[in-house]
Enzyme design. Sequence first.
Site, mmCIF file in Angstrom:
data_model
loop_
_atom_site.group_PDB
_atom_site.id
_atom_site.type_symbol
_atom_site.label_atom_id
_atom_site.label_comp_id
_atom_site.label_asym_id
_atom_site.label_seq_id
_atom_site.Cartn_x
_atom_site.Cartn_y
_atom_site.Cartn_z
ATOM 1 N N GLY A 92 2.567 -11.006 -2.354
ATOM 2 C CA GLY A 92 3.816 -10.446 -2.875
ATOM 3 C C GLY A 92 4.767 -11.495 -3.437
ATOM 4 O O GLY A 92 5.403 -11.277 -4.470
ATOM 5 N N ASN A 93 4.845 -12.665 -2.772
ATOM 6 C CA ASN A 93 5.831 -13.659 -3.225
ATOM 7 C C ASN A 93 5.447 -14.328 -4.549
ATOM 8 O O ASN A 93 6.263 -14.964 -5.180
ATOM 9 C CB ASN A 93 6.083 -14.722 -2.141
ATOM 10 C CG ASN A 93 4.850 -15.539 -1.852
ATOM 11 O OD1 ASN A 93 3.728 -15.057 -2.005
ATOM 12 N ND2 ASN A 93 5.035 -16.777 -1.447
ATOM 13 N N LYS A 103 -0.719 2.514 4.983
ATOM 14 C CA LYS A 103 -0.061 1.533 4.109
ATOM 15 C C LYS A 103 1.171 2.157 3.449
ATOM 16 O O LYS A 103 1.042 3.071 2.632
ATOM 17 C CB LYS A 103 -1.058 1.088 3.042
ATOM 18 C CG LYS A 103 -0.620 -0.114 2.255
ATOM 19 C CD LYS A 103 -1.682 -0.516 1.239
ATOM 20 C CE LYS A 103 -1.220 -1.634 0.341
ATOM 21 N NZ LYS A 103 -1.005 -2.892 1.012
ATOM 22 N N LYS A 150 -5.596 -6.121 -0.962
ATOM 23 C CA LYS A 150 -6.072 -7.147 -1.897
ATOM 24 C C LYS A 150 -6.790 -8.302 -1.183
ATOM 25 O O LYS A 150 -7.631 -8.973 -1.769
ATOM 26 C CB LYS A 150 -4.934 -7.671 -2.774
ATOM 27 C CG LYS A 150 -3.843 -8.454 -2.054
ATOM 28 C CD LYS A 150 -3.983 -9.925 -2.168
ATOM 29 C CE LYS A 150 -2.896 -10.699 -1.479
ATOM 30 N NZ LYS A 150 -2.306 -10.239 -0.236
ATOM 31 N N LYS A 196 -5.642 -10.928 6.259
ATOM 32 C CA LYS A 196 -5.951 -12.210 5.602
ATOM 33 C C LYS A 196 -6.990 -12.985 6.405
ATOM 34 O O LYS A 196 -7.939 -13.531 5.844
ATOM 35 C CB LYS A 196 -4.687 -13.063 5.451
ATOM 36 C CG LYS A 196 -3.679 -12.429 4.508
ATOM 37 C CD LYS A 196 -2.475 -13.329 4.311
ATOM 38 C CE LYS A 196 -1.275 -12.514 3.880
ATOM 39 N NZ LYS A 196 -1.533 -11.490 2.876
HETATM 40 P P1 ADP Z 1 1.330 -10.962 1.219
HETATM 41 O O1 ADP Z 1 2.238 -10.242 0.287
HETATM 42 O O2 ADP Z 1 1.063 -12.364 0.779
HETATM 43 O O3 ADP Z 1 0.078 -10.195 1.550
HETATM 44 P P2 ADP Z 1 2.296 -10.362 3.920
HETATM 45 O O4 ADP Z 1 3.759 -10.177 4.171
HETATM 46 O O5 ADP Z 1 1.423 -9.165 3.910
HETATM 47 O O6 ADP Z 1 2.175 -11.189 2.563
HETATM 48 O O7 ADP Z 1 1.695 -11.384 5.002
HETATM 49 C C1 ADP Z 1 2.263 -12.680 5.220
HETATM 50 C C2 ADP Z 1 3.193 -12.661 6.437
HETATM 51 O O8 ADP Z 1 2.448 -12.549 7.655
HETATM 52 C C3 ADP Z 1 3.961 -13.935 6.663
HETATM 53 O O9 ADP Z 1 5.111 -13.997 5.862
HETATM 54 C C4 ADP Z 1 4.314 -13.864 8.158
HETATM 55 O O10 ADP Z 1 5.621 -13.374 8.343
HETATM 56 C C5 ADP Z 1 3.356 -12.831 8.713
HETATM 57 N N1 ADP Z 1 2.579 -13.239 9.892
HETATM 58 C C6 ADP Z 1 2.213 -12.381 10.873
HETATM 59 N N2 ADP Z 1 1.506 -12.996 11.816
HETATM 60 C C7 ADP Z 1 1.418 -14.308 11.458
HETATM 61 C C8 ADP Z 1 0.800 -15.459 12.046
HETATM 62 N N3 ADP Z 1 0.133 -15.385 13.205
HETATM 63 N N4 ADP Z 1 0.895 -16.640 11.396
HETATM 64 C C9 ADP Z 1 1.563 -16.728 10.218
HETATM 65 N N5 ADP Z 1 2.190 -15.678 9.627
HETATM 66 C C10 ADP Z 1 2.111 -14.465 10.224
HETATM 67 MG MG MG Z 2 -0.046 -8.235 2.505
#
Ligand code: ADP
Ligand code: MG
Length: 315
Positions: free
Chosen positions: A13-14, A130, A214, A276
């Site tokens: 997203g970022n 979702k 994704k 992820k």
């Molecule tokens: P994207 O849009 O890149 O898919 P998400 O918001 O879905 O991003 O996922 C990334 C987020 O996951 C990070 O910003 C963080 O706040 C969160 N997160 C949850 N658990 C963890 C973890 N164990 N280590 C690091 N980040 C984590």
């Molecule tokens: Mg995500």
Amino acid sequence: MAKKKRIVIALGGNALGNTLPEQMTAVKITARAIVDLIEEGCEVVVAHGNGPQVGMVNNAMIALTHEDPQQPNTPLSVCVAMSQAYIGYDLQNALREELLDRNITDIPVATMITQVRVDENDEAFQNPSKPIGRFMTKEQADEMAAKYDYIMKEDSGRGYRRVVSSPKPQEIIEIGTIRTMVESGDLVIACGGGGIPVTRQGNHLKGASAVIDKDFASSLLARELDADFLIILTAVEKVAINYGKPDEKWLDNITVDEAKQYMAEGHFAPGSMLPKVQAAVEFAESAPGRHALITLLEKAKDGILGDTGTRISRS
Ligand code: ADP
Ligand code: MG
């Protein structure tokens, strides 16, 4: 000459922002990070998410049906297709410009509209999870549910949102074309928004009401393209165990087995970090020599050089 490292990048997203102007700005920074990797001698394939964008397109199409009763409701699969084209347009435009600005003139950039087959019996269809689109009041949510059969759920005290199914990707329909383009040296953007979800009905591919994650689609793409690296670029530089707690520990290099252990212990939030790590594990364990990396967009180059990020390897 040594064979170029093939890298599939999954943009979070970022890397794209939440609004049209935000995306226009964000893709410039994203393009710089991607072209940095190309200058390092990597062969790059780009995949990306679409959470805010597919919600936005969906809302726009709902507004259309309000304005013009002749227009039936737009299927979610079509909204995903629209988001792919919209994001692909901004990305390929920014990438082209960044390449030309660095005097790289022999790498054509193209977006592949990608359909991804899902299993119609995937249990995700019974359990939509979702959230997409804007927040609504209870009354608005009830109206949407009645009118369009949407499933509306309260989202952490912030209001109601539509929730959709997120089945696992089974097959990338256009993989042959994507492979041909990659092999001929093109910079390809594919599997946008996780791909347009479809189910197979004989020769017909029927759009499914879903949004594929994704991270999983990128992992499948990386396996199908026999990539060396899957890089998941997100909002954190590294993955942590005991995330947000006093004993938080940032991870550098972990094995697939360690990642599985941490997943079982519940260290990663479902819906954000868990998919992820799952996607990274699926890729890293699929063949020897494959590594996954989770890091920040602006750290992609340092990450590939081994200087930062969380790297997940088979052993
Ligand atoms: P994207 O849009 O890149 O898919 P998400 O918001 O879905 O991003 O996922 C990334 C987020 O996951 C990070 O910003 C963080 O706040 C969160 N997160 C949850 N658990 C963890 C973890 N164990 N280590 C690091 N980040 C984590
Ligand atoms: Mg995500």
